[in-house]
Design an enzyme around this catalytic site. Structure first.
Site, PDB file in Angstrom:
ATOM      1  N   SER A  59       0.802  -1.230   0.000  1.00 37.90           N
ATOM      2  CA  SER A  59       0.000   0.000   0.000  1.00 37.90           C
ATOM      3  C   SER A  59       0.834   1.278   0.000  1.00 37.90           C
ATOM      4  O   SER A  59       0.327   2.337  -0.340  1.00 37.90           O
ATOM      5  CB  SER A  59      -0.974   0.019   1.176  1.00 37.90           C
ATOM      6  OG  SER A  59      -0.294   0.325   2.374  1.00 37.90           O
ATOM      7  N   LYS A  91       1.198   4.444   7.395  1.00 32.12           N
ATOM      8  CA  LYS A  91       0.465   5.251   6.417  1.00 32.12           C
ATOM      9  C   LYS A  91       0.855   6.716   6.558  1.00 32.12           C
ATOM     10  O   LYS A  91       1.341   7.151   7.600  1.00 32.12           O
ATOM     11  CB  LYS A  91      -1.058   5.156   6.643  1.00 32.12           C
ATOM     12  CG  LYS A  91      -1.660   3.783   6.424  1.00 32.12           C
ATOM     13  CD  LYS A  91      -1.786   3.433   4.970  1.00 32.12           C
ATOM     14  CE  LYS A  91      -2.477   2.113   4.743  1.00 32.12           C
ATOM     15  NZ  LYS A  91      -1.671   0.950   5.046  1.00 32.12           N
TER      16      LYS A  91
END
Length: 191
Positions: free
Chosen positions: A108, A145
């Protein structure tokens, strides 16, 4: 354990050269190099300046940090806190706080972080919008993230457009909880 002898030899200095530069006797320098006694802080600073290193490099302060496990760059996975490796803390970060390493798993955060990359994380409980952080969700699951802070919550943003951002409102942040473990300060590409 100091590194005075090692650093002196790297600079190509004889003991007498270093004694003259510091204004100490050869017996004093030999005592330092043989670990019989340590120089005072003022002398350590002089040595650091002469060798063009930090004081912690002169005294041989630990430069390795633990790699505590893997962190998911994708869907959050169970947080693991067991030392699986060690990684050298870069010189510019030494003395700047507490750090740990993790290995990235998942896609990701590509292309910025790839599966298998090492990240160095500075332990801290808050970050700014735009920082990359390791986040603990529900007390068990950790993910890495980019953080975007909002008045009503926080978004955890992947770099890879194939993955969806995660949003947690202020109630979820408190109740789940959602907690920042630290800020990613360096990424080391797998070799």
């Amino acid at each position: 354990m100091n590194r005075i002898k090692e650093l002196r030899l790297l600079k190509g200095l004889r003991q007498q050269d270093l004694c003259n530069a510091l204004g100490v006797t050869q017996g004093t320098l030999s005592g330092w190099e043989n670990q019989k006694h340590q120089p005072d802080l003022s002398t350590l600073r002089q040595l650091a300046e002469l060798f063009d290193v930090s004081v912690s490099d002169v005294i041989g302060e630990e430069r390795m940090i633990p790699v505590l496990g893997r962190v998911q760059a994708g869907i959050p996975i169970e947080a693991v806190e067991q030392m699986i490796d060690e990684i050298e803390l870069p010189k510019y970060l030494r003395g700047q706080g507490e750090f740990f390493g993790l290995i990235v798993r998942g896609r990701s955060m590509e292309p910025k972080m790839e599966n298998g990359d090492y990240i160095i994380v500075q332990k801290q409980e808050s970050v700014n919008s735009g920082d990359i952080a390791v986040v603990l969700i529900d007390g068990n699951d950790a993910t890495v993230k980019k953080i975007t802070l909002h008045e009503n919550g926080v978004s955890l943003i992947p770099y890879n457009p194939a993955f969806e951002p995660l949003f947690f409102d202020n109630r979820e942040i408190e109740e789940l909880p959602v907690r920042i473990l630290g800020k990613v300060v360096e990424i080391r590409r797998k070799i």
